[in-house]
Design a protein around this motif. Structure first.
Motif, PDB file in Angstrom:
ATOM      1  N   ASN A   1      -7.340   0.813  -0.252  1.00  0.00           N
ATOM      2  CA  ASN A   1      -5.891   0.723  -0.443  1.00  0.00           C
ATOM      3  C   ASN A   1      -5.394   2.047  -1.023  1.00  0.00           C
ATOM      4  OD1 ASN A   1      -6.015   0.676  -3.321  1.00  0.00           O
ATOM      5  ND2 ASN A   1      -6.384  -1.525  -3.282  1.00  0.00           N
ATOM      6  N   VAL A   2      -4.105   2.212  -1.122  1.00  0.00           N
ATOM      7  CA  VAL A   2      -3.508   3.490  -1.508  1.00  0.00           C
ATOM      8  C   VAL A   2      -3.957   3.925  -2.897  1.00  0.00           C
ATOM      9  CG1 VAL A   2      -1.323   4.675  -1.945  1.00  0.00           C
ATOM     10  CG2 VAL A   2      -1.521   3.144   0.001  1.00  0.00           C
ATOM     11  N   ASP A   3      -3.977   3.008  -3.857  1.00  0.00           N
ATOM     12  CA  ASP A   3      -4.364   3.361  -5.219  1.00  0.00           C
ATOM     13  C   ASP A   3      -5.830   3.791  -5.301  1.00  0.00           C
ATOM     14  OD1 ASP A   3      -1.831   2.880  -6.233  1.00  0.00           O
ATOM     15  OD2 ASP A   3      -2.266   0.764  -6.681  1.00  0.00           O
TER      16      ASP A   3
ATOM     17  N   CYS B   1      -7.076   7.585  -6.328  1.00  0.00           N
ATOM     18  CA  CYS B   1      -8.015   7.758  -7.441  1.00  0.00           C
ATOM     19  C   CYS B   1      -9.248   8.529  -6.975  1.00  0.00           C
ATOM     20  CB  CYS B   1      -8.399   6.401  -8.009  1.00  0.00           C
ATOM     21  SG  CYS B   1      -9.523   6.501  -9.406  1.00  0.00           S
ATOM     22  N   CYS B   2      -9.773   8.166  -5.835  1.00  0.00           N
ATOM     23  CA  CYS B   2     -10.972   8.823  -5.298  1.00  0.00           C
ATOM     24  C   CYS B   2     -10.700  10.297  -4.993  1.00  0.00           C
ATOM     25  CB  CYS B   2     -11.444   8.088  -4.051  1.00  0.00           C
ATOM     26  SG  CYS B   2     -13.032   8.648  -3.431  1.00  0.00           S
TER      27      CYS B   2
END
Length: 106
Positions: A20-22, A26-27
């Motif tokens: 997902n976008v979050d 983060c990655c």
């Protein structure tokens, strides 16, 4: 070296298929910070791939496999090493004069 129980980013992508976008933000942010810290130490990590990004049990990434790291000594770089763009322009001009077709990839 700490033990990382989360596997690597390659296994994460194989398990989840789509982040997902979050999770993706983060990655990417943690990967960027890892490469930035290596470069601030005057090294270049030359084996950049998702299999070399390990995850801890909380999902935070760690850069691994430093065998191909190369120290960067900016004091020894010569001016000729930065003139690659000029050489490319000369080659293109030569090809243009000889009538050869030039293909530019975007």
């Amino acid at each position: 070296m700490e033990r990382l129980h989360g596997g690597d980013v390659l296994m994460l992508l194989m398990r989840k298929d789509i982040l997902n976008v979050d999770e993706a933000r983060c990655c990417v942010a943690e990967t960027d910070l890892a490469f930035e810290s290596i470069q601030k130490s005057s090294y270049i990590h030359r084996d950049n791939k998702h299999g070399n990004l390990l995850l801890d049990r909380y999902g935070h990434s760690r850069l691994s496999y430093f065998v191909l790291c190369k120290p960067l000594d900016c004091g020894t770089l010569q001016e000729q090493e930065f003139s690659v763009g000029d050489n490319v322009i000369e080659i293109l001009e030569t090809e243009e004069r000889s009538g050869a077709s030039i293909r530019i990839q975007q």
